[in-house]
Write a protein that holds these residues in place. Sequence first.
Motif, PDB file in Angstrom:
ATOM      1  N   GLY A  79      -6.684  72.714   5.445  1.00 31.17           N
ATOM      2  CA  GLY A  79      -5.535  71.934   4.997  1.00 31.17           C
ATOM      3  C   GLY A  79      -4.458  72.740   4.307  1.00 31.17           C
ATOM      4  N   ARG A  80      -4.383  74.047   4.578  1.00 32.41           N
ATOM      5  CA  ARG A  80      -3.372  74.899   3.982  1.00 32.41           C
ATOM      6  C   ARG A  80      -2.263  75.165   4.999  1.00 32.41           C
ATOM      7  NH1 ARG A  80      -5.578  77.328  -0.672  1.00 32.41           N
ATOM      8  NH2 ARG A  80      -4.130  79.090  -0.596  1.00 32.41           N
ATOM      9  N   TYR A  81      -1.228  75.842   4.591  1.00 37.11           N
ATOM     10  CA  TYR A  81      -0.181  76.247   5.521  1.00 37.11           C
ATOM     11  C   TYR A  81      -0.092  77.770   5.552  1.00 37.11           C
ATOM     12  CZ  TYR A  81       2.787  76.977   1.382  1.00 37.11           C
ATOM     13  OH  TYR A  81       3.287  77.410   0.183  1.00 37.11           O
ATOM     14  N   VAL A  82       0.293  78.307   6.697  1.00 40.82           N
ATOM     15  CA  VAL A  82       0.504  79.752   6.829  1.00 40.82           C
ATOM     16  C   VAL A  82       1.972  80.035   6.569  1.00 40.82           C
ATOM     17  CG1 VAL A  82       0.413  81.722   8.395  1.00 40.82           C
ATOM     18  CG2 VAL A  82      -1.400  80.002   8.459  1.00 40.82           C
ATOM     19  N   ARG A  83       2.250  80.963   5.677  1.00 43.46           N
ATOM     20  CA  ARG A  83       3.616  81.238   5.252  1.00 43.46           C
ATOM     21  C   ARG A  83       4.470  81.731   6.419  1.00 43.46           C
ATOM     22  NH1 ARG A  83       3.128  80.983  -0.228  1.00 43.46           N
ATOM     23  NH2 ARG A  83       1.085  81.548  -1.107  1.00 43.46           N
ATOM     24  N   ARG A  84       5.719  81.316   6.434  1.00 44.64           N
ATOM     25  CA  ARG A  84       6.645  81.737   7.473  1.00 44.64           C
ATOM     26  C   ARG A  84       6.809  83.256   7.427  1.00 44.64           C
ATOM     27  NH1 ARG A  84      12.243  78.639   7.644  1.00 44.64           N
ATOM     28  NH2 ARG A  84      10.715  76.972   8.027  1.00 44.64           N
ATOM     29  N   GLY A  85       6.714  83.886   8.583  1.00 37.83           N
ATOM     30  CA  GLY A  85       6.863  85.339   8.663  1.00 37.83           C
ATOM     31  C   GLY A  85       5.584  86.106   8.432  1.00 37.83           C
ATOM     32  N   ALA A  86       4.485  85.405   8.135  1.00 38.68           N
ATOM     33  CA  ALA A  86       3.210  86.094   7.914  1.00 38.68           C
ATOM     34  C   ALA A  86       2.775  86.802   9.194  1.00 38.68           C
ATOM     35  CB  ALA A  86       2.139  85.110   7.471  1.00 38.68           C
ATOM     36  N   LYS A  87       2.294  88.015   9.053  1.00 40.81           N
ATOM     37  CA  LYS A  87       1.874  88.810  10.205  1.00 40.81           C
ATOM     38  C   LYS A  87       0.370  88.728  10.365  1.00 40.81           C
ATOM     39  CE  LYS A  87       2.262  93.441  12.212  1.00 40.81           C
ATOM     40  NZ  LYS A  87       2.744  94.834  11.994  1.00 40.81           N
ATOM     41  N   GLY A  88      -0.076  88.246  11.522  1.00 41.42           N
ATOM     42  CA  GLY A  88      -1.501  88.122  11.768  1.00 41.42           C
ATOM     43  C   GLY A  88      -2.188  89.466  11.917  1.00 41.42           C
ATOM     44  N   ILE A  89      -3.486  89.462  11.681  1.00 44.13           N
ATOM     45  CA  ILE A  89      -4.318  90.660  11.842  1.00 44.13           C
ATOM     46  C   ILE A  89      -4.991  90.563  13.200  1.00 44.13           C
ATOM     47  CG2 ILE A  89      -6.246  91.969  10.885  1.00 44.13           C
ATOM     48  CD1 ILE A  89      -5.656  90.524   8.193  1.00 44.13           C
ATOM     49  N   ALA A  90      -4.758  91.544  14.053  1.00 43.98           N
ATOM     50  CA  ALA A  90      -5.248  91.492  15.430  1.00 43.98           C
ATOM     51  C   ALA A  90      -6.719  91.890  15.503  1.00 43.98           C
ATOM     52  CB  ALA A  90      -4.423  92.420  16.315  1.00 43.98           C
ATOM     53  N   LEU A  91      -7.535  91.043  16.153  1.00 47.97           N
ATOM     54  CA  LEU A  91      -8.934  91.323  16.413  1.00 47.97           C
ATOM     55  C   LEU A  91      -9.186  91.188  17.910  1.00 47.97           C
ATOM     56  CD1 LEU A  91     -10.551  89.215  13.538  1.00 47.97           C
ATOM     57  CD2 LEU A  91      -9.869  91.621  13.485  1.00 47.97           C
ATOM     58  N   VAL A  92     -10.294  91.729  18.364  1.00 46.37           N
ATOM     59  CA  VAL A  92     -10.647  91.656  19.778  1.00 46.37           C
ATOM     60  C   VAL A  92     -11.867  90.771  19.926  1.00 46.37           C
ATOM     61  CG1 VAL A  92     -11.295  92.965  21.833  1.00 46.37           C
ATOM     62  CG2 VAL A  92      -9.750  93.982  20.142  1.00 46.37           C
ATOM     63  N   ASP A  93     -11.768  89.720  20.757  1.00 42.25           N
ATOM     64  CA  ASP A  93     -12.904  88.831  20.918  1.00 42.25           C
ATOM     65  C   ASP A  93     -13.854  89.359  21.987  1.00 42.25           C
ATOM     66  OD1 ASP A  93     -11.911  88.148  23.418  1.00 42.25           O
ATOM     67  OD2 ASP A  93     -11.096  86.226  22.774  1.00 42.25           O
ATOM     68  N   ASN A  94     -14.909  88.602  22.284  1.00 41.04           N
ATOM     69  CA  ASN A  94     -15.936  89.102  23.201  1.00 41.04           C
ATOM     70  C   ASN A  94     -15.502  89.094  24.660  1.00 41.04           C
ATOM     71  OD1 ASN A  94     -15.924  86.350  23.425  1.00 41.04           O
ATOM     72  ND2 ASN A  94     -18.137  86.090  23.269  1.00 41.04           N
ATOM     73  N   THR A  95     -14.277  88.618  24.940  1.00 42.36           N
ATOM     74  CA  THR A  95     -13.721  88.733  26.292  1.00 42.36           C
ATOM     75  C   THR A  95     -12.672  89.836  26.353  1.00 42.36           C
ATOM     76  OG1 THR A  95     -11.951  87.111  25.906  1.00 42.36           O
ATOM     77  CG2 THR A  95     -14.096  86.265  26.651  1.00 42.36           C
ATOM     78  N   LEU A  96     -12.592  90.623  25.260  1.00 40.88           N
ATOM     79  CA  LEU A  96     -11.642  91.734  25.126  1.00 40.88           C
ATOM     80  C   LEU A  96     -10.196  91.253  25.037  1.00 40.88           C
ATOM     81  CD1 LEU A  96     -13.211  94.392  27.538  1.00 40.88           C
ATOM     82  CD2 LEU A  96     -13.627  94.021  25.101  1.00 40.88           C
TER      83      LEU A  96
END
Length: 232
Positions: free
Chosen positions: A41-58
């Motif tokens: 129930g939170r919000y992600v701040r405008r302009g926030a940069k996500g952290i890239a991860l690799v899932d099990n399908t690459l």
Amino acid sequence: ALLATMSRNYKYDFADQVLIHAQRPDASACAEYDVWTGRMGRYVRRGAKGIALVDNTLRLRYVFDVSDTGARKNSRPFEPWQVNSKNTGAVISAIEARFGVEPRVSLAEQLEVVAAQLADEYWLDNGGDILDIVDGSFLEGYDEFTIGVKFRNAAIVSLTHTLLARCGFEPENYLTPENFEDVFEWNTSEAVSALGTAVSSINQTVLREIERSIRSYERSQRHDRNKLHDSE
């Protein structure tokens, strides 16, 4: 840093933590956008940069640290546990009691010992299944004993790194690049999945015990403060 990833599909916790630490060393608690905005129930701040991860399908997926988010009126409470100088004794006692490890000089040393113990137990319970999925990896051609050693070494260093980081230690002060050599031999999707599943399962067991001990300690402290207040 506290690297708690809260995705429901989270599996390769060690690999993800390495990627999180490389991109955002100060990250404390990470989850996908939908987890923050939906379940929490939170919000992600405008302009926030996500952290890239690799899932099990690459494929790439992105998570956001709690510092990238803000609370709304109806947000779920979010208070991740932390090990500190006051509750360390309670954590050490809980680990000793739950996993039967002997007392150690420090919590960091105790975490290394419990990682080794639980990696050994996991191999004894699941080694036969793991042996069936190493074809095509750098492990192919090793005998059963050697694969077991390779598994234990890879699992122990992965577990130790994750547990140390989650409990506020700097893993680099305890582990060297050479410690990770056996991890890279698990280099097929099946082998990575087997190792990741083991590390994730064991981590959850240990971290849940640590959290229970900290929450219990905090309740005890609140109870003692309330009794003192009532007696005044």
